[in-house]
Scaffold this motif. Structure first.
Motif, PDB file in Angstrom:
ATOM      1  N   GLY A  41       0.820  -1.218   0.000  1.00  0.00           N
ATOM      2  CA  GLY A  41       0.000   0.000   0.000  1.00  0.00           C
ATOM      3  C   GLY A  41       0.848   1.259   0.000  1.00  0.00           C
ATOM      4  N   ILE A  42       0.254   2.366   0.452  1.00  0.00           N
ATOM      5  CA  ILE A  42       0.931   3.665   0.422  1.00  0.00           C
ATOM      6  C   ILE A  42       1.145   4.130   1.862  1.00  0.00           C
ATOM      7  N   GLN A  43       2.414   4.360   2.224  1.00  0.00           N
ATOM      8  CA  GLN A  43       2.720   4.812   3.591  1.00  0.00           C
ATOM      9  C   GLN A  43       2.810   6.343   3.628  1.00  0.00           C
ATOM     10  N   GLU A  44       2.669   6.905   4.836  1.00  0.00           N
ATOM     11  CA  GLU A  44       2.916   8.346   5.034  1.00  0.00           C
ATOM     12  C   GLU A  44       4.419   8.562   4.868  1.00  0.00           C
ATOM     13  N   ARG A  45       4.855   9.341   3.913  1.00  0.00           N
ATOM     14  CA  ARG A  45       6.292   9.529   3.705  1.00  0.00           C
ATOM     15  C   ARG A  45       6.582  10.985   3.331  1.00  0.00           C
ATOM     16  N   THR A  46       7.757  11.478   3.723  1.00  0.00           N
ATOM     17  CA  THR A  46       8.243  12.768   3.235  1.00  0.00           C
ATOM     18  C   THR A  46       9.511  12.505   2.436  1.00  0.00           C
ATOM     19  N   ILE A  47       9.508  12.967   1.176  1.00  0.00           N
ATOM     20  CA  ILE A  47      10.600  12.671   0.241  1.00  0.00           C
ATOM     21  C   ILE A  47      11.385  13.941  -0.014  1.00  0.00           C
ATOM     22  N   LYS A  48      12.693  13.939   0.356  1.00  0.00           N
ATOM     23  CA  LYS A  48      13.537  15.129   0.120  1.00  0.00           C
ATOM     24  C   LYS A  48      14.089  15.078  -1.299  1.00  0.00           C
ATOM     25  N   ALA A  49      13.817  16.164  -2.078  1.00  0.00           N
ATOM     26  CA  ALA A  49      14.271  16.229  -3.475  1.00  0.00           C
ATOM     27  C   ALA A  49      15.056  17.521  -3.672  1.00  0.00           C
ATOM     28  N   GLY A  50      16.329  17.391  -4.127  1.00  0.00           N
ATOM     29  CA  GLY A  50      17.149  18.595  -4.292  1.00  0.00           C
ATOM     30  C   GLY A  50      17.571  18.795  -5.731  1.00  0.00           C
ATOM     31  N   ILE A  51      17.656  20.105  -6.152  1.00  0.00           N
ATOM     32  CA  ILE A  51      18.156  20.420  -7.489  1.00  0.00           C
ATOM     33  C   ILE A  51      19.131  21.588  -7.402  1.00  0.00           C
ATOM     34  N   GLY A  52      19.843  21.809  -8.525  1.00  0.00           N
ATOM     35  CA  GLY A  52      20.829  22.887  -8.540  1.00  0.00           C
ATOM     36  C   GLY A  52      20.264  24.229  -8.944  1.00  0.00           C
ATOM     37  N   GLN A  81       9.345  17.179  -0.596  1.00  0.00           N
ATOM     38  CA  GLN A  81       9.898  18.460  -0.109  1.00  0.00           C
ATOM     39  C   GLN A  81      10.995  18.878  -1.091  1.00  0.00           C
ATOM     40  N   ASN A  82      10.738  19.906  -1.920  1.00  0.00           N
ATOM     41  CA  ASN A  82      11.735  20.333  -2.902  1.00  0.00           C
ATOM     42  C   ASN A  82      12.718  21.332  -2.302  1.00  0.00           C
ATOM     43  N   PHE A  83      13.992  21.159  -2.625  1.00  0.00           N
ATOM     44  CA  PHE A  83      15.044  22.088  -2.197  1.00  0.00           C
ATOM     45  C   PHE A  83      15.747  22.595  -3.455  1.00  0.00           C
ATOM     46  N   TYR A  84      15.838  23.912  -3.614  1.00  0.00           N
ATOM     47  CA  TYR A  84      16.348  24.501  -4.857  1.00  0.00           C
ATOM     48  C   TYR A  84      17.734  25.119  -4.637  1.00  0.00           C
ATOM     49  N   ASP A  85      18.315  25.658  -5.747  1.00  0.00           N
ATOM     50  CA  ASP A  85      19.557  26.456  -5.663  1.00  0.00           C
ATOM     51  C   ASP A  85      20.697  25.722  -4.964  1.00  0.00           C
ATOM     52  N   SER A 235      18.279  32.654 -15.550  1.00  0.00           N
ATOM     53  CA  SER A 235      17.875  32.502 -14.131  1.00  0.00           C
ATOM     54  C   SER A 235      19.065  32.706 -13.194  1.00  0.00           C
ATOM     55  N   GLN A 236      20.269  32.440 -13.672  1.00  0.00           N
ATOM     56  CA  GLN A 236      21.462  32.664 -12.844  1.00  0.00           C
ATOM     57  C   GLN A 236      21.980  34.096 -12.960  1.00  0.00           C
ATOM     58  N   LYS A 237      21.322  34.903 -13.821  1.00  0.00           N
ATOM     59  CA  LYS A 237      21.710  36.311 -14.030  1.00  0.00           C
ATOM     60  C   LYS A 237      23.169  36.454 -14.485  1.00  0.00           C
ATOM     61  N   TYR A 238      23.591  35.518 -15.339  1.00  0.00           N
ATOM     62  CA  TYR A 238      24.959  35.605 -15.850  1.00  0.00           C
ATOM     63  C   TYR A 238      25.142  36.867 -16.682  1.00  0.00           C
ATOM     64  N   ASN A 239      24.056  37.434 -17.205  1.00  0.00           N
ATOM     65  CA  ASN A 239      24.164  38.677 -17.981  1.00  0.00           C
ATOM     66  C   ASN A 239      24.760  39.811 -17.154  1.00  0.00           C
ATOM     67  N   GLU A 240      24.676  39.703 -15.827  1.00  0.00           N
ATOM     68  CA  GLU A 240      25.236  40.762 -14.972  1.00  0.00           C
ATOM     69  C   GLU A 240      26.763  40.743 -14.976  1.00  0.00           C
ATOM     70  N   VAL A 241      27.333  39.577 -15.341  1.00  0.00           N
ATOM     71  CA  VAL A 241      28.806  39.456 -15.318  1.00  0.00           C
ATOM     72  C   VAL A 241      29.375  38.953 -16.650  1.00  0.00           C
ATOM     73  N   GLN A 242      28.534  38.859 -17.660  1.00  0.00           N
ATOM     74  CA  GLN A 242      28.968  38.374 -18.982  1.00  0.00           C
ATOM     75  C   GLN A 242      28.413  39.295 -20.055  1.00  0.00           C
ATOM     76  N   LYS A 243      29.266  39.734 -20.970  1.00  0.00           N
ATOM     77  CA  LYS A 243      28.807  40.689 -21.995  1.00  0.00           C
ATOM     78  C   LYS A 243      28.322  39.944 -23.248  1.00  0.00           C
ATOM     79  N   HIS A 244      29.033  38.875 -23.615  1.00  0.00           N
ATOM     80  CA  HIS A 244      28.790  38.213 -24.897  1.00  0.00           C
ATOM     81  C   HIS A 244      28.061  36.874 -24.723  1.00  0.00           C
TER      82      HIS A 244
END
Ligand code: KDG
Length: 352
Positions: A41-52, A81-85, A235-244
């Protein structure tokens, strides 16, 4: 009194006998599940998921869709439970956390997996995919599955692919219009030997590092440039430190939904199906989000002041020829069988 003690004894003994029974009674089952008793069956669970990446990045939006689907399909019993950055670490260390069983899910680029499973390097061959349709067909077909099957020996289970995307080059020095323009540029790369060798072949100085270190390295001019899909550059705002921004489209990178095998083996069939189906559905959704976001990102990056140039097909062909010895070297290492299968899959899509 006696009755109560009997209940307590049975209450303690029965569950442990069931668990022992599950481990001991079906040797094949416990061997398959690595000795962890299968629950029903299905148990009560909390799943930690991380991304960069960030939550607003297509990768984050894909993980939010995954969370929504898992919680819906499990009637709210399985919580994601999603964890970002990279708050739980970068791709490599989150992958290690899955192998150790201290984190349940991560969604890395496939490129850092090459140190563990060299065959994944076939996806890092520069210019191997002409468009997203070819990448989808290979990843969702027998070659993608064959690569996933290799994960289990490393304590990981692959559920589905999604899209990081076609990688483009940014730098702070000059526009890169020709294959020769890479000469002398210090370029941050992923921790992937094929990327490192390929940029060396182009005359650049590759500097492999984790994703979360890239912005600071660009800002401090430790490196001149980096390469990532447009959605990430924005999304990383590389335009702030990259011209080309030079549209090289030199490699397509997938994301892969990975689960800790230690965790997976303790799930019921029903729970495993919920995770797998949710990952496949979220992956398809995320690809659409990624493609829309890339179209928007190039407009936003131009508005933000980046100098954008498209690298011509002739120059990209020259880059491909310069890098060919690298592709040949790793094709030999990966093996003719898988390389031929990939070629056949690509022919199938191209001749459709
Ligand atoms: O979690 C995934 C990110 O780390 C991913 O964007 C990695 O493309 C990547 C890079 O350049 O490291």
């Amino acid at each position: 009194m006696k009755k109560r003690i009997k209940h307590i004894v049975l209450g303690v003994m029965l569950p442990s006998m069931m668990v022992l029974g599950a481990c001991g009674s079906n040797g094949e089952n416990s061997a398959k599940t690595g000795g962890t008793a299968k629950v029903e069956g299905i148990q009560e669970r909390t799943i930690k998921a991380g991304i960069g990446n960030s939550e607003s990045h297509p990768q984050g939006q894909g993980m939010n869709k995954f969370k929504e689907l898992v919680e819906e399909k499990s009637g709210g019993k399985m919580k994601v439970q999603n964890f970002y950055d990279a708050s739980l670490g970068d791709d490599l260390n989150m992958t290690k956390a899955l192998q150790a069983g201290t984190q349940e899910i991560t969604n890395p680029s496939t490129s850092p997996l090459v140190g563990m499973i060299p065959e994944y390097g076939i996806l890092d061959f520069p210019f191997i995919f002409n468009n997203e349709a070819e990448a989808d067909a290979v990843l969702d077909g027998p070659v993608g599955q064959k690569l996933m099957d290799k994960l289990e020996d490393h304590g990981l289970v692959g559920l589905a692919y999604s899209e990081n995307g076609f990688r483009q080059l940014t730098n702070s020095k000059h526009a890169v219009k020709t294959a020769d323009d890479f000469k002398g540029l210090k370029i941050r790369t992923m921790q992937n030997e094929i990327h490192i060798d390929a940029f060396e072949k182009l005359g650049a100085n590759p500097s492999p590092m984790a994703f979360s270190e890239v912005f600071t390295a660009l800002e401090s001019k430790t490196v001149d440039g980096q390469e990532n899909p447009l959605s990430t550059i924005k999304s990383q705002k590389y335009n702030e430190v990259q011209k080309h921004l030079s549209l090289t489209q030199h490699v397509y990178t997938p994301f892969i939904m990975l689960v800790s095998k230690k965790f997976w083996d303790g799930l019921s069939e029903e729970e495993q199906t919920i995770l797998r189906e949710s990952a496949i559905e979220a992956g398809k959704y995320q690809r659409e989000v990624s493609r829309k976001e890339n179209e928007q990102a190039i407009k936003d990056l131009e508005k933000a002041g980046m100098k954008i140039n498209k690298v011509s097909d002739e120059e990209r062909e020259k880059m491909k020829e310069m890098i060919q010895p690298v592709t040949d070297k790793y094709a030999e290492k990966i093996g003719k069988e898988l390389v031929d299968e990939m070629t056949a899959e690509l022919e199938k899509v191209r001749n459709k």
